[in-house]
Design an enzyme around this catalytic site. Structure first.
Site, PDB file in Angstrom:
ATOM      1  N   TYR A 136      38.880  54.810  39.157  1.00  0.00           N
ATOM      2  CA  TYR A 136      39.928  54.245  38.306  1.00  0.00           C
ATOM      3  C   TYR A 136      39.338  53.304  37.275  1.00  0.00           C
ATOM      4  O   TYR A 136      38.266  52.715  37.457  1.00  0.00           O
ATOM      5  CB  TYR A 136      40.959  53.480  39.143  1.00  0.00           C
ATOM      6  CG  TYR A 136      40.430  52.185  39.730  1.00  0.00           C
ATOM      7  CD1 TYR A 136      40.521  50.981  39.036  1.00  0.00           C
ATOM      8  CD2 TYR A 136      39.829  52.164  40.987  1.00  0.00           C
ATOM      9  CE1 TYR A 136      40.026  49.803  39.562  1.00  0.00           C
ATOM     10  CE2 TYR A 136      39.337  51.000  41.527  1.00  0.00           C
ATOM     11  CZ  TYR A 136      39.430  49.821  40.809  1.00  0.00           C
ATOM     12  OH  TYR A 136      38.924  48.652  41.334  1.00  0.00           O
ATOM     13  N   PHE A 158      40.135  45.006  33.163  1.00  0.00           N
ATOM     14  CA  PHE A 158      39.891  44.021  34.224  1.00  0.00           C
ATOM     15  C   PHE A 158      39.060  44.570  35.378  1.00  0.00           C
ATOM     16  O   PHE A 158      38.461  43.792  36.120  1.00  0.00           O
ATOM     17  CB  PHE A 158      41.203  43.415  34.743  1.00  0.00           C
ATOM     18  CG  PHE A 158      42.128  44.367  35.445  1.00  0.00           C
ATOM     19  CD1 PHE A 158      41.918  44.741  36.765  1.00  0.00           C
ATOM     20  CD2 PHE A 158      43.237  44.889  34.785  1.00  0.00           C
ATOM     21  CE1 PHE A 158      42.782  45.611  37.411  1.00  0.00           C
ATOM     22  CE2 PHE A 158      44.107  45.764  35.421  1.00  0.00           C
ATOM     23  CZ  PHE A 158      43.873  46.128  36.735  1.00  0.00           C
ATOM     24  N   ASP A 159      38.969  45.900  35.541  1.00  0.00           N
ATOM     25  CA  ASP A 159      38.167  46.400  36.654  1.00  0.00           C
ATOM     26  C   ASP A 159      37.968  47.909  36.501  1.00  0.00           C
ATOM     27  O   ASP A 159      38.767  48.595  35.862  1.00  0.00           O
ATOM     28  CB  ASP A 159      38.860  46.110  37.989  1.00  0.00           C
ATOM     29  CG  ASP A 159      37.953  46.352  39.185  1.00  0.00           C
ATOM     30  OD1 ASP A 159      36.727  46.367  38.996  1.00  0.00           O
ATOM     31  OD2 ASP A 159      38.481  46.511  40.310  1.00  0.00           O
ATOM     32  N   ILE A 204      48.011  47.488  46.761  1.00  0.00           N
ATOM     33  CA  ILE A 204      49.257  46.920  46.247  1.00  0.00           C
ATOM     34  C   ILE A 204      50.367  47.968  46.300  1.00  0.00           C
ATOM     35  O   ILE A 204      50.108  49.175  46.228  1.00  0.00           O
ATOM     36  CB  ILE A 204      49.081  46.386  44.811  1.00  0.00           C
ATOM     37  CG1 ILE A 204      48.563  47.478  43.873  1.00  0.00           C
ATOM     38  CG2 ILE A 204      48.169  45.164  44.792  1.00  0.00           C
ATOM     39  CD1 ILE A 204      48.481  47.055  42.418  1.00  0.00           C
ATOM     40  N   TYR A 257      50.316  42.180  41.539  1.00  0.00           N
ATOM     41  CA  TYR A 257      49.802  40.916  42.062  1.00  0.00           C
ATOM     42  C   TYR A 257      50.737  39.737  41.793  1.00  0.00           C
ATOM     43  O   TYR A 257      50.332  38.586  41.945  1.00  0.00           O
ATOM     44  CB  TYR A 257      48.406  40.639  41.494  1.00  0.00           C
ATOM     45  CG  TYR A 257      47.379  41.616  42.013  1.00  0.00           C
ATOM     46  CD1 TYR A 257      46.875  41.507  43.302  1.00  0.00           C
ATOM     47  CD2 TYR A 257      46.935  42.678  41.234  1.00  0.00           C
ATOM     48  CE1 TYR A 257      45.942  42.407  43.800  1.00  0.00           C
ATOM     49  CE2 TYR A 257      46.001  43.591  41.718  1.00  0.00           C
ATOM     50  CZ  TYR A 257      45.512  43.443  42.997  1.00  0.00           C
ATOM     51  OH  TYR A 257      44.600  44.345  43.484  1.00  0.00           O
ATOM     52  N   PHE A 268      46.604  51.682  35.649  1.00  0.00           N
ATOM     53  CA  PHE A 268      45.474  52.319  36.328  1.00  0.00           C
ATOM     54  C   PHE A 268      45.365  53.768  35.864  1.00  0.00           C
ATOM     55  O   PHE A 268      46.294  54.560  36.052  1.00  0.00           O
ATOM     56  CB  PHE A 268      45.652  52.284  37.843  1.00  0.00           C
ATOM     57  CG  PHE A 268      45.582  50.909  38.441  1.00  0.00           C
ATOM     58  CD1 PHE A 268      44.361  50.343  38.779  1.00  0.00           C
ATOM     59  CD2 PHE A 268      46.736  50.166  38.656  1.00  0.00           C
ATOM     60  CE1 PHE A 268      44.289  49.077  39.325  1.00  0.00           C
ATOM     61  CE2 PHE A 268      46.681  48.891  39.204  1.00  0.00           C
ATOM     62  CZ  PHE A 268      45.444  48.341  39.540  1.00  0.00           C
TER      63      PHE A 268
END
Length: 574
Positions: free
Chosen positions: A289, A299-300, A319, A345, A361
């Site tokens: 992802y 962010f990731d 999540i 989150y 995502f």
């Protein structure tokens, strides 16, 4: 400030002033030293390049000024009070000369004004401050202008090509802004705090002008919102940085938008043509992802770690939005999952994910399985004669291609140019492969899919097989050597000599050493009288057999120790 003497009454406005109020045009501009001291004189010392609006009669203005007499002596200054002078123009709240001098000014324009006594404080003056019949000089800088009929002004200077959704009443937004006054003075900035402003829209959490100005924005859009004071902080200001009666200008960039009623959304699905199975709650997934915020901020990424993210789905390991978004996917599928913060989150955020952030995502499903899965065997070809089938103990030679479920090649005996050889059921391959090679005939081709709990498990093989990976083997069996009955490493092909011990003990000393034992067994195999289990080193078999007979472990076998193993008819083993 520009004020009136107590009890002072303005004279009837002159014809010129009446004309100005009607036309909304400034008085003729004369240079200093030009014209008569009995007429109003205006010098425009600075005019900004941009002047979207000018002062008209009825407008409310905020301006700074310095008031002096012709000799340069100062009698008043707004700067000394650190506060602009705020007043309506053309409504008799100013001396007549100033009422005329302000008309036609732009914000940030600077004018030097000479006002004769007849348009100022006349023959009376202001006791103790302005003598009678005084000519007054004013250095004026206009800071702000608005009208009671003004509304919120919106200027969009960037709009993204794609705008699937705009702000509606009750939406929650995250945006950055620079807040300035109409003259460009900065009073606040979310950029300086390095934190977005997060709020609901249209439910009274914001000043009315901002509530209105944000409606209809897209994520990624940038707009300038100009708000008159009666839709902002009004006459009193905010008590800190914003003075009363100030027009406000907000340069806004919208980063995020959601509604508390939102669920996840799934976009841009790319589904492979062959999709035999969809993921369900309880499955274990491996996927890659990229994670971004709604404005595209990264962010990731699992790709940056060169490792898939591996998890159970539908059981709270991820999540809530991702738990839901990963259901119903195929191996090889790509999809975008948009997760609102209450399914992500939340208000607090996590790490470099800000609070109340919508998450995006972009995922690629590599494989998935269920802990209850067994192997899957698909036979693609069987020769006409397929009567001899592999079983436990058989010695097999086969070729294979090993890959992941997404097609990534891991290994190939064809590429190496040699077969892979094993004894079936001896633990020489992973359990799933051992199961997949059973009941196979020479020449047969099959595909065996092995879940990780029957393969290399969670650990995988460092640098070769990822942890928790489903494996796919395309196999062709080339040779099968029948094994011995289970539990046997050597059998006789005929009757066993009744004097077996004596035949092995060639020197007749009543003791058999390993060398004698090994030499005898090799001779029986060479003559066809005996058979060793295929696929194992002969010396290893000899040693194991000898050790079994050497019951006291002294390195030699006596006649008392030497015994035949209980066996089926016609099969004897030492």
């Amino acid at each position: 400030m520009v004020f009136r003497a107590r009890g002072w009454r303005p004279p009837p406005p002159p014809l010129l002033l009446l004309l100005l109020w009607v036309t909304g045009q400034a008085a003729p501009v004369a240079g200093l030293g030009l014209g008569s001291d009995t007429e109003l004189q205006i010098e425009r010392r600075f005019v900004p390049d941009e002047c979207p609006r000018t002062v008209r009669s009825g407008d409310f203005v905020r301006y700074h000024y310095v008031g002096t007499f012709p000799n340069g002596q100062k009698f008043d200054s707004s700067y000394d009070r650190d506060s602009t002078f705020n007043v309506f123009v053309g409504k008799g709240q100013l001396i007549a000369g100033m009422d005329q001098a302000l008309v036609g000014m732009c914000v940030n324009e600077r004018r030097f004004v000479k006002i004769p006594p007849k348009l100022a404080y006349g023959s009376e003056g202001v006791s103790g401050v302005i003598p009678p019949n005084s000519l007054l000089h004013f250095d004026v800088l206009l800071m702000d202008i608005w009208n009671a009929e003004d509304q919120v002004q919106i200027h969009t200077y960037f709009k993204p090509p794609s705008c699937p959704r705009t702000i509606q009443v009750s939406d929650f937004v995250r945006y950055h802004y620079n807040g300035t006054f109409l003259d460009g003075t900065l009073f606040d900035s979310s950029h300086n705090r390095m934190k977005t402003y997060d709020t609901y829209v249209g439910i009274g959490w914001l000043i009315p002008g901002m509530d209105k100005g944000l409606l209809g924005m897209c994520v990624g859009e940038k707009r300038v919102i100009t708000i008159p004071p009666f839709l902002a902080y009004g006459e009193d200001g905010d008590g800190k940085d914003i003075p009363g009666q100030a027009s406000l200008v907000f340069d806004v960039a919208l980063l995020d938008l959601h509604n508390p009623k939102d669920g996840i959304s799934i976009e841009n699905k790319v589904i492979p043509e062959n999709c035999e199975r969809l993921s369900q709650s309880g499955d274990f997934l491996r996927y890659h992802y990229n994670g971004t915020l709604l404005d595209g901020t990264f962010f990731d990424s699992s790709y940056s770690r060169n490792r898939t993210f591996d998890t159970y789905i539908g059981q709270g390991y991820v999540i809530a939005g991702m738990d839901e978004g990963l259901l119903g996917v195929c191996v090889g599928e790509k999809r975008r999952i948009v997760v609102p913060p209450h399914l992500g989150y939340g208000e607090e955020g996590r790490g470099n994910i800000p609070g109340s952030a919508v998450l995006v995502f972009d995922i690629h499903v590599i494989d998935f399985h269920n802990p209850s899965d067994s192997i899957s065997v698909t036979s693609h070809y069987k020769p006409p004669d397929c009567s001899v089938l592999s079983k436990k103990g058989d010695y097999l030679k086969y070729h294979y291609n090993a890959s992941l479920l997404d097609g990534t090649l891991l290994d190939s005996t064809w590429n190496l140019g040699k077969t892979y050889n094993i004894v079936l059921g001896s633990g020489q391959v992973v359990l799933g492969m051992d199961m997949g090679l059973r009941e196979m005939c020479v020449g047969e081709k099959r595909t065996v899919i092995i879940p990780p709990h029957l393969g290399y498990g969670e650990a995988g093989v460092d640098g070769e097989v990822p942890g928790s990976a489903v494996l796919v083997f395309d196999i062709e069996l080339l040779e099968l050597v029948a094994g011995l009955p289970e539990g046997y490493m050597f059998i006789w092909n005929g009757e066993v000599s009744p004097n077996l011990f004596e035949e092995i003990d060639k020197d007749g000393d009543g003791e058999v050493l390993l060398e004698e034992f090994s030499e005898y067994i090799h001779a029986q195999v060479a003559s066809g009288k005996g058979k060793l289990a295929p696929g194992f080193e002969a010396e290893m078999i000899m040693k194991n057999m000898f050790t079994n007979q050497d019951r006291n472990g002294d390195g030699k076998v006596t006649a008392e120790e030497f015994k035949l193993k209980d066996q089926e008819a016609k099969h004897d083993e030492l």
